[in-house]
Design a protein around this motif. Structure first.
Motif, PDB file in Angstrom:
ATOM      1  N   PRO A  30       0.838  -1.199   0.000  1.00 14.70           N
ATOM      2  CA  PRO A  30       0.000   0.000   0.000  1.00 14.70           C
ATOM      3  C   PRO A  30       0.876   1.253   0.000  1.00 14.70           C
ATOM      4  CG  PRO A  30      -0.654  -1.522   1.741  1.00 14.70           C
ATOM      5  CD  PRO A  30       0.668  -1.996   1.213  1.00 14.70           C
ATOM      6  N   PRO A  31       0.329   2.378  -0.423  1.00 13.21           N
ATOM      7  CA  PRO A  31       1.088   3.631  -0.343  1.00 13.21           C
ATOM      8  C   PRO A  31       1.272   4.046   1.113  1.00 13.21           C
ATOM      9  CG  PRO A  31      -1.150   4.044  -1.118  1.00 13.21           C
ATOM     10  CD  PRO A  31      -0.983   2.559  -1.059  1.00 13.21           C
ATOM     11  N   THR A  32       2.496   3.881   1.603  1.00 13.87           N
ATOM     12  CA  THR A  32       2.799   4.322   2.966  1.00 13.87           C
ATOM     13  C   THR A  32       4.109   5.100   2.942  1.00 13.87           C
ATOM     14  OG1 THR A  32       3.774   2.138   3.447  1.00 13.87           O
ATOM     15  CG2 THR A  32       1.494   2.487   4.114  1.00 13.87           C
ATOM     16  N   ASP A  33       5.099   4.691   3.725  1.00 13.75           N
ATOM     17  CA  ASP A  33       6.319   5.479   3.847  1.00 13.75           C
ATOM     18  C   ASP A  33       7.376   5.035   2.839  1.00 13.75           C
ATOM     19  OD1 ASP A  33       6.564   2.998   5.221  1.00 13.75           O
ATOM     20  OD2 ASP A  33       8.348   3.759   6.212  1.00 13.75           O
ATOM     21  N   ARG A  34       8.454   5.796   2.762  1.00 11.50           N
ATOM     22  CA  ARG A  34       9.536   5.491   1.825  1.00 11.50           C
ATOM     23  C   ARG A  34      10.169   4.132   2.121  1.00 11.50           C
ATOM     24  NH1 ARG A  34      13.106   7.548  -1.826  1.00 11.50           N
ATOM     25  NH2 ARG A  34      11.933   9.491  -1.895  1.00 11.50           N
ATOM     26  N   SER A  35      10.366   3.810   3.396  1.00 10.72           N
ATOM     27  CA  SER A  35      11.002   2.539   3.728  1.00 10.72           C
ATOM     28  C   SER A  35      10.193   1.366   3.198  1.00 10.72           C
ATOM     29  CB  SER A  35      11.177   2.415   5.248  1.00 10.72           C
ATOM     30  OG  SER A  35      12.099   3.352   5.730  1.00 10.72           O
ATOM     31  N   LYS A  78       4.545  12.840  -7.105  1.00 12.37           N
ATOM     32  CA  LYS A  78       3.762  11.615  -7.187  1.00 12.37           C
ATOM     33  C   LYS A  78       2.678  11.604  -6.117  1.00 12.37           C
ATOM     34  CE  LYS A  78       7.138   8.547  -6.828  1.00 12.37           C
ATOM     35  NZ  LYS A  78       7.854   7.242  -6.887  1.00 12.37           N
ATOM     36  N   TRP A  79       1.540  10.992  -6.452  1.00 11.49           N
ATOM     37  CA  TRP A  79       0.463  10.808  -5.483  1.00 11.49           C
ATOM     38  C   TRP A  79      -0.074   9.380  -5.614  1.00 11.49           C
ATOM     39  CZ3 TRP A  79      -4.198   9.333  -7.505  1.00 11.49           C
ATOM     40  CH2 TRP A  79      -4.409   9.608  -8.856  1.00 11.49           C
ATOM     41  N   GLN A  80      -0.539   8.846  -4.497  1.00 11.07           N
ATOM     42  CA  GLN A  80      -1.063   7.486  -4.451  1.00 11.07           C
ATOM     43  C   GLN A  80      -2.194   7.426  -3.426  1.00 11.07           C
ATOM     44  OE1 GLN A  80       2.828   6.446  -3.236  1.00 11.07           O
ATOM     45  NE2 GLN A  80       3.237   5.063  -4.923  1.00 11.07           N
ATOM     46  N   VAL A  81      -3.319   6.833  -3.797  1.00 10.29           N
ATOM     47  CA  VAL A  81      -4.425   6.597  -2.856  1.00 10.29           C
ATOM     48  C   VAL A  81      -4.918   5.178  -3.070  1.00 10.29           C
ATOM     49  CG1 VAL A  81      -5.141   9.005  -2.628  1.00 10.29           C
ATOM     50  CG2 VAL A  81      -6.096   7.613  -4.468  1.00 10.29           C
ATOM     51  N   GLY A  82      -5.298   4.495  -1.994  1.00 13.43           N
ATOM     52  CA  GLY A  82      -5.717   3.111  -2.128  1.00 13.43           C
ATOM     53  C   GLY A  82      -6.721   2.686  -1.080  1.00 13.43           C
ATOM     54  N   VAL A  83      -7.448   1.605  -1.409  1.00 14.67           N
ATOM     55  CA  VAL A  83      -8.393   0.959  -0.507  1.00 14.67           C
ATOM     56  C   VAL A  83      -7.966  -0.496  -0.393  1.00 14.67           C
ATOM     57  CG1 VAL A  83     -10.795   0.364  -0.067  1.00 14.67           C
ATOM     58  CG2 VAL A  83     -10.244   2.510  -1.218  1.00 14.67           C
ATOM     59  N   PHE A  84      -7.808  -0.991   0.848  1.00 12.04           N
ATOM     60  CA  PHE A  84      -7.262  -2.320   1.063  1.00 12.04           C
ATOM     61  C   PHE A  84      -8.070  -3.070   2.126  1.00 12.04           C
ATOM     62  CE2 PHE A  84      -3.936   0.253  -0.717  1.00 12.04           C
ATOM     63  CZ  PHE A  84      -3.279  -0.609  -1.597  1.00 12.04           C
ATOM     64  N   ASP A 101     -13.300  -8.107   7.343  1.00  6.11           N
ATOM     65  CA  ASP A 101     -12.435  -6.939   7.384  1.00  6.11           C
ATOM     66  C   ASP A 101     -13.238  -5.651   7.175  1.00  6.11           C
ATOM     67  OD1 ASP A 101     -10.170  -8.475   7.677  1.00  6.11           O
ATOM     68  OD2 ASP A 101      -9.839  -8.638   5.533  1.00  6.11           O
ATOM     69  N   ASN A 102     -12.839  -4.617   7.881  1.00 10.94           N
ATOM     70  CA  ASN A 102     -13.232  -3.273   7.513  1.00 10.94           C
ATOM     71  C   ASN A 102     -12.132  -2.706   6.629  1.00 10.94           C
ATOM     72  OD1 ASN A 102     -15.701  -2.971   9.016  1.00 10.94           O
ATOM     73  ND2 ASN A 102     -14.430  -2.992  10.856  1.00 10.94           N
ATOM     74  N   LEU A 103     -12.525  -1.984   5.600  1.00 10.06           N
ATOM     75  CA  LEU A 103     -11.554  -1.507   4.626  1.00 10.06           C
ATOM     76  C   LEU A 103     -10.586  -0.510   5.251  1.00 10.06           C
ATOM     77  CD1 LEU A 103     -13.756  -1.066   1.429  1.00 10.06           C
ATOM     78  CD2 LEU A 103     -12.184  -2.929   1.985  1.00 10.06           C
ATOM     79  N   SER A 104      -9.351  -0.575   4.781  1.00  9.96           N
ATOM     80  CA  SER A 104      -8.304   0.343   5.196  1.00  9.96           C
ATOM     81  C   SER A 104      -8.024   1.310   4.053  1.00  9.96           C
ATOM     82  CB  SER A 104      -7.037  -0.448   5.543  1.00  9.96           C
ATOM     83  OG  SER A 104      -5.970   0.423   5.857  1.00  9.96           O
ATOM     84  N   PHE A 105      -7.894   2.592   4.372  1.00  7.43           N
ATOM     85  CA  PHE A 105      -7.661   3.629   3.376  1.00  7.43           C
ATOM     86  C   PHE A 105      -6.261   4.200   3.585  1.00  7.43           C
ATOM     87  CE2 PHE A 105     -12.114   3.425   4.478  1.00  7.43           C
ATOM     88  CZ  PHE A 105     -12.747   3.356   3.249  1.00  7.43           C
TER      89      PHE A 105
END
Length: 306
Positions: A30-35, A78-84, A101-105
């Motif tokens: 998912p789009p999170t941090d650089r690491s 760059k931009w990134q958005v997601g539903v997981f 599961d409840n969805l994670s954004f």
């Protein structure tokens, strides 16, 4: 996860919608941090930063879902958005809560003020192939996430956000200096994560029975020496790296919060960028929880990618 069970790491359907927008679906980071978007093989470290482990994931940082992402200036912005699906392994059972599961954004933006970084992923060092000055921010939220041990779990909103920074510059003598930093804030209303809640130190020590809620950060500095050095039939460049990490936990076991930290001193022999390198690492980890052993370790490693 059974010790003999095989699992899918990455499986992605990629669609290019426009020149500046893409849609990915499947199992991926998912789009999170650089690491996280560098992963263990394209980072400037041997041990993955444990201060990052507050982010939800299903398996090895991955999750099942879909993400829209785009870039401008060939990756200058760059931009990134997601539903997981959200974290769903090891959750408590038999407590009267539905197990679906409840969805994670999640979402991320990054601005590259020097050379761009095209594509969904990134690296945490380019060994002088790029001059980087990047500032990124990421956010993840999952409402009514199951938290707490089996038999006593409840639901709580989970929110994590972070800021990260990377500066890498090739000097006039062809040496390369790199500075990387990140800050994280994790809030799940004091609950225990579905996966057990303990933040695991990458050397194998669980995070002192410390819940993931709290603040964490790391600071890394490295220098890639300019001259090639031959060792037998190998030819490469030495790189020295040091990193300090700290996790300020809101709760540790049943006690009020405590601080765990880790210091790394690393020497790399870079033969072919991320494809071939040798590493010698000394690391010292101080646990937050009373009664937990601290750790000093010396590690020798080899990374080869084909």
């Amino acid at each position: 996860l059974d010790a003999h069970e095989m699992r899918i790491l990455d499986a992605v359907i990629k669609m290019k919608l426009t020149d500046h927008m893409n849609l990915w679906a499947g199992r991926f980071l998912p789009p999170t941090d650089r690491s996280n978007l560098s992963g263990p093989f394209f980072g400037n470290f041997w041990l993955f930063p444990y201060t990052q482990f507050g982010y939800n994931n299903t398996f090895q940082g991955r999750d099942d879902g879909a993400a829209l992402w785009g870039q401008y200036g060939d990756g200058a912005f760059k931009w990134q958005v997601g539903v997981f699906d959200g974290e769903n392994s090891g959750g408590p059972v038999g407590i009267g809560h539905p197990q679906e599961d409840n969805l994670s954004f999640s979402g991320r933006v990054v601005a590259n003020l020097l050379d761009p970084e095209p594509g969904y992923y990134n690296s945490s060092t380019y060994y002088g192939e790029k001059d980087i000055l990047a500032i990124g921010a990421a956010f993840m939220h999952r409402p009514d996430s199951l938290v707490g041990p089996a038999g006593g779990a409840t639901t709580a909103d989970y929110t994590t956000w972070n800021l990260d920074f990377l500066w890498e510059q090739q000097l006039d003598d062809c040496g390369v200096v790199t500075i990387e930093a990140a800050y994280y804030d994790v809030d799940d209303e004091g609950g225990t994560a579905a996966s057990g809640g303990a933040v695991r130190n990458p050397t194998g020590i669980f995070g002192d029975a410390a819940n993931r809620q709290g603040e964490s950060w790391f600071l890394l500095a490295s220098y890639l020496m300019p001259n090639d050095v031959a060792i037998g039939c190998l030819n490469g460049r030495f790189q020295v790296m040091t990193r300090y990490q700290q996790y300020d936990h809101d709760t540790v076991s049943t006690s009020p919060g405590g601080v765990s930290d880790q210091f790394d001193l690393q020497l790399n022999y870079i033969i072919d960028g991320h494809n071939a390198r040798l590493t010698a690492l000394w690391t010292s980890f101080d646990a937050a929880a009373p009664g937990r052993d601290n750790l000093d370790a010396f590690i020798l490693g080899t990374q080869l990618q084909f």
